[in-house]
Design an enzyme around this catalytic site. Structure first.
Site, short mmCIF file in Angstrom:
data_model
loop_
_atom_site.label_atom_id
_atom_site.label_comp_id
_atom_site.label_asym_id
_atom_site.label_seq_id
_atom_site.Cartn_x
_atom_site.Cartn_y
_atom_site.Cartn_z
N THR A 185 0.93 -1.24 -0.03
CA THR A 185 0.08 0.04 -0.05
C THR A 185 0.83 1.15 -0.01
O THR A 185 2.17 1.22 0.27
CB THR A 185 -0.91 0.14 1.43
OG1 THR A 185 -0.08 0.14 2.42
CG2 THR A 185 -1.70 -1.07 1.33
N GLU A 330 -5.84 -3.59 -1.12
CA GLU A 330 -6.22 -4.59 -0.32
C GLU A 330 -7.43 -5.50 -0.77
O GLU A 330 -7.93 -6.35 -0.48
CB GLU A 330 -6.62 -3.98 1.11
CG GLU A 330 -5.62 -3.57 1.98
CD GLU A 330 -5.26 -2.18 1.78
OE1 GLU A 330 -5.70 -1.42 0.68
OE2 GLU A 330 -4.75 -1.66 2.78
N LYS A 440 -13.91 18.47 9.24
CA LYS A 440 -15.00 18.50 10.14
C LYS A 440 -15.04 19.77 10.75
O LYS A 440 -14.19 20.35 11.37
CB LYS A 440 -14.51 17.36 11.69
CG LYS A 440 -15.50 17.31 12.71
CD LYS A 440 -15.03 16.43 13.56
CE LYS A 440 -16.25 15.91 14.57
NZ LYS A 440 -16.13 15.15 15.60
N TRP A 445 -19.63 17.33 9.22
CA TRP A 445 -18.84 16.76 8.19
C TRP A 445 -19.11 17.43 6.80
O TRP A 445 -20.16 17.38 6.47
CB TRP A 445 -18.81 15.24 8.20
CG TRP A 445 -18.46 14.52 9.30
CD1 TRP A 445 -19.33 13.88 10.22
CD2 TRP A 445 -17.06 14.23 9.93
NE1 TRP A 445 -18.69 13.38 11.31
CE2 TRP A 445 -17.25 13.59 11.09
CE3 TRP A 445 -16.07 14.56 9.32
CZ2 TRP A 445 -16.22 13.18 11.87
CZ3 TRP A 445 -14.92 14.11 10.10
CH2 TRP A 445 -15.12 13.22 11.32
P1 ADP Z 1 -3.32 4.71 -2.21
O1 ADP Z 1 -4.48 5.57 -2.68
O2 ADP Z 1 -2.95 4.94 -0.64
O3 ADP Z 1 -2.16 4.81 -3.17
P2 ADP Z 1 -4.98 2.46 -2.99
O4 ADP Z 1 -4.53 2.47 -4.47
O5 ADP Z 1 -5.10 1.17 -2.45
O6 ADP Z 1 -3.83 3.11 -2.28
O7 ADP Z 1 -6.03 3.33 -3.10
C1 ADP Z 1 -7.39 3.01 -2.31
C2 ADP Z 1 -8.06 4.20 -2.23
O8 ADP Z 1 -8.18 5.11 -3.25
C3 ADP Z 1 -9.59 3.72 -1.53
O9 ADP Z 1 -9.68 3.38 -0.45
C4 ADP Z 1 -10.44 4.97 -2.11
O10 ADP Z 1 -10.15 6.12 -1.05
C5 ADP Z 1 -9.55 5.59 -3.33
N1 ADP Z 1 -10.46 5.44 -4.32
C6 ADP Z 1 -10.10 4.36 -5.25
N2 ADP Z 1 -10.93 4.18 -6.24
C7 ADP Z 1 -11.90 5.50 -6.18
C8 ADP Z 1 -13.02 5.81 -6.71
N3 ADP Z 1 -13.40 5.63 -7.77
N4 ADP Z 1 -13.40 7.02 -6.40
C9 ADP Z 1 -13.29 7.59 -5.07
N5 ADP Z 1 -12.19 7.11 -4.31
C10 ADP Z 1 -11.48 6.18 -4.93
#
Ligand code: ADP
Length: 544
Positions: A185, A330, A440, A445
């Site tokens: 991650t 994940e 917040k 929110w």
């Molecule tokens: P990081 O963003 O930390 O590099 P990830 O690629 O695993 O790691 O990111 C997952 C996160 O990206 C999700 O938990 C969510 O917050 C955000 N995300 C992914 N796809 C979307 C989407 N289509 N719309 C909004 N948020 C998204």
């Protein structure tokens, strides 16, 4: 015995065998690191994967040993993936844009025994090598090159290695629950954590993403994964492409809009995948070149929320259907994809657009629910209104992180995503924010994503991030960090006025800061954590 069906483990080697046998002459187009193009096909990819599997075996690696790759999307990288996982090793994809300390941390954490890299990343490798005591082999994904050898004397070259090996290799009959690949991650909070995928989870995910109501992949497709292979395995597309037998166009290092327009037009790409910032670049380049992106009938937007204006532009100007998808490292990553149902045909065009903007609904194989933030596992209604903590379970969802003893799940077996969302009765998911990005304000929110989407609808805004800035009275208030389009004279007040009839008065941001560029993460997402560090105190200095 009543009789029974055959059992065959779900293995990554079976994907490449299938692609070679039934789609052997389907092209795999690849842009090399030096900008030249290569054209190969699934049969040749499979043959090289076997040669490389022999080469890896000759290095004396043992089952489940980790082999790291630091490379762009190209055909050698693809071949090495199938060689590594197919032969029972774990393919650990690494983001080359990580800081050297992070790179060192994850290579050591994963205990990689081999590091495979594109020639462009030689300086990176040379810089960190002395901190990687357990790496025994460095393999450059290229033809032999003395300049590389000079800097890294122990280096071996991919082209040499495969040339010396036989093209026959018997893929081992592995247990389908064995690990096949590893991805960390991004570690926006604390150290990055490894997510270890299995052969089974990868194959089931491939079926899941190929379904008509997911990405609708088939042997008729020419697929361009702009999303890098180190970003959650290019969202699983290299596996799904072998499963369905589609053509792959691998863009190498050229992720800028102009390069992508060229690839789409030259190779008649039908479906492309990437994060919103990639599409921003593509739309600007298409506009400039006059390309109509004619072959591209759909594009997949994920990783961050799809700005509403983008979906409209793709449809109205390029006749391209945008599939908005949600997922995370994940979750392999597909958790939901946006495709409408038969009953939605009756909706007005406006209502359809509204629905298409949501992150979509889960395919078979994953399940979503909302839990209350306050009361832990108390479940919330799927009424399309109530927001709560998004939780997920399914065949391709994490159970525990790499090297960790404890489960990553709630006491009743769900994974909490850290996203705040609503669900409607059909399962359409609307992400309102990441819990750590919510603002917040005086106990209420505010969604930073909604405010960003609105700003990006303004014709003179190229990109915008909204952050929570500390405020002496309200705790936190929204601040917009925005990049204008070239030559724009837009002022702070004009942008704030733009919000006036679009959100409640108390949600209108307190301030706009215009910048020349917004920092992006290694995977192309806006680095809101950095912006918060930089601008999080602006309202404390001069409260409004
Ligand atoms: P990081 O963003 O930390 O590099 P990830 O690629 O695993 O790691 O990111 C997952 C996160 O990206 C999700 O938990 C969510 O917050 C955000 N995300 C992914 N796809 C979307 C989407 N289509 N719309 C909004 N948020 C998204």
């Amino acid at each position: 015995m009543l009789g029974r069906m055959m059992y065959q483990p779900l293995l990554i080697s079976s994907l490449i065998e299938h692609a070679a046998r039934y789609h052997g002459d389907t092209p795999i187009i690849s842009k090399n690191t030096d900008g030249s193009m290569s054209s190969t096909d699934w049969a040749a990819v499979a043959e090289n994967a076997k040669r490389f599997a022999n080469a890896l075996q000759a290095l004396g690696l043992e089952q489940s040993d980790r082999v790291a790759t630091i490379a762009w999307n190209n055909h050698r990288h693809l071949e090495s993936w199938y060689a590594i996982s197919g032969s029972g090793l774990v393919c650990h994809t690494i983001n080359p844009r990580l800081f050297p300390e992070q790179l060192i941390f994850i290579i050591n954490d994963a205990q990689d025994r081999v590091v495979i890299f594109d020639k462009t990343f030689l300086p990176l490798i040379v810089g960190v090598k002395q901190h990687l005591p357990q790496v025994e082999h460095f393999i450059c994904l290229d033809a032999p090159d003395d300049a590389v050898r000079e800097k890294l004397p122990e280096v071996q070259f991919y082209d040499d290695l495969i040339a010396a090996q036989s093209k026959t290799f018997d893929w081992p009959e592995l247990d389908e629950n064995m690990a096949s690949s590893l991805c960390y991650t991004s570690g926006t909070t604390g150290n990055p954590k490894g997510v270890l995928y299995s052969h089974r989870s990868t194959l089931l995910h491939s079926y899941g993403i190929s379904l008509p109501d997911s990405l609708n992949l088939s042997a008729k497709d020419v697929m361009l994964p702009v999303v890098p292979m180190f970003h959650v395995n290019a969202w699983g597309t290299p596996y799904a492409a072998a499963m369905v037998g589609s053509t792959l166009v691998l863009p190498g290092p050229g992720l800028d809009g102009a390069s992508l327009v060229q690839l789409i037009d030259n190779y008649k790409v039908t479906v492309a995948l990437g994060v919103p910032t990639i599409w921003q670049g593509l739309l600007a380049a298409a506009k400039q070149s006059g390309s109509t992106l004619e072959s591209m009938n759909r594009n997949v937007v994920g990783g961050s929320a799809c700005p509403p204006a983008m979906l409209k532009t793709f449809k109205e100007q390029y006749n391209c259907d945008t599939i908005h998808a949600w997922g995370m490292t994940e979750t392999s990553p597909l958790g939901s994809a946006n495709q409408l149902k038969a009953k939605h045909e009756l909706l007005s065009p406006e209502e359809k657009t509204q629905l298409r903007l949501s992150q979509g609904r889960p395919p078979f194989g994953v399940d979503l629910r909302l839990a209350s933030a306050e009361k832990g596992t108390d479940l919330l209604p799927r009424d399309g209104q109530t927001t709560g903590n998004l939780q997920i379970k399914g065949h391709w969802i994490i159970e525990r992180y790499f090297g960790k003893e404890e489960s990553a799940l709630t006491s009743d077996g769900w994974f909490d995503t850290g996203d705040i969302a609503s669900l409607n009765s059909d399962g359409f998911l609307h992400i309102s924010d990441r819990s750590k990005d919510l603002i917040k304000s005086g106990g209420e929110w505010i969604s930073s994503v909604e405010l960003e989407n609105l700003a990006m609808c303004h014709p003179e805004i190229a990109m915008a991030a909204v952050i929570a800035a500390s405020h002496p009275k309200w705790d936190e208030r929204p601040v917009v960090i925005a990049m204008k389009v070239p030559d724009s004279q837009l002022t702070e007040n004009e942008l704030l006025d733009y919000y006036a009839d679009k959100v409640a008065k108390w949600q209108i941001p307190d301030k706009v800061i215009f910048v020349d560029s917004i920092p992006l993460s290694g995977t192309g997402k806006m680095l809101k954590k950095d912006l918060r560090e930089q601008y999080g105190q602006v309202l404390m200095e001069a409260p409004v």
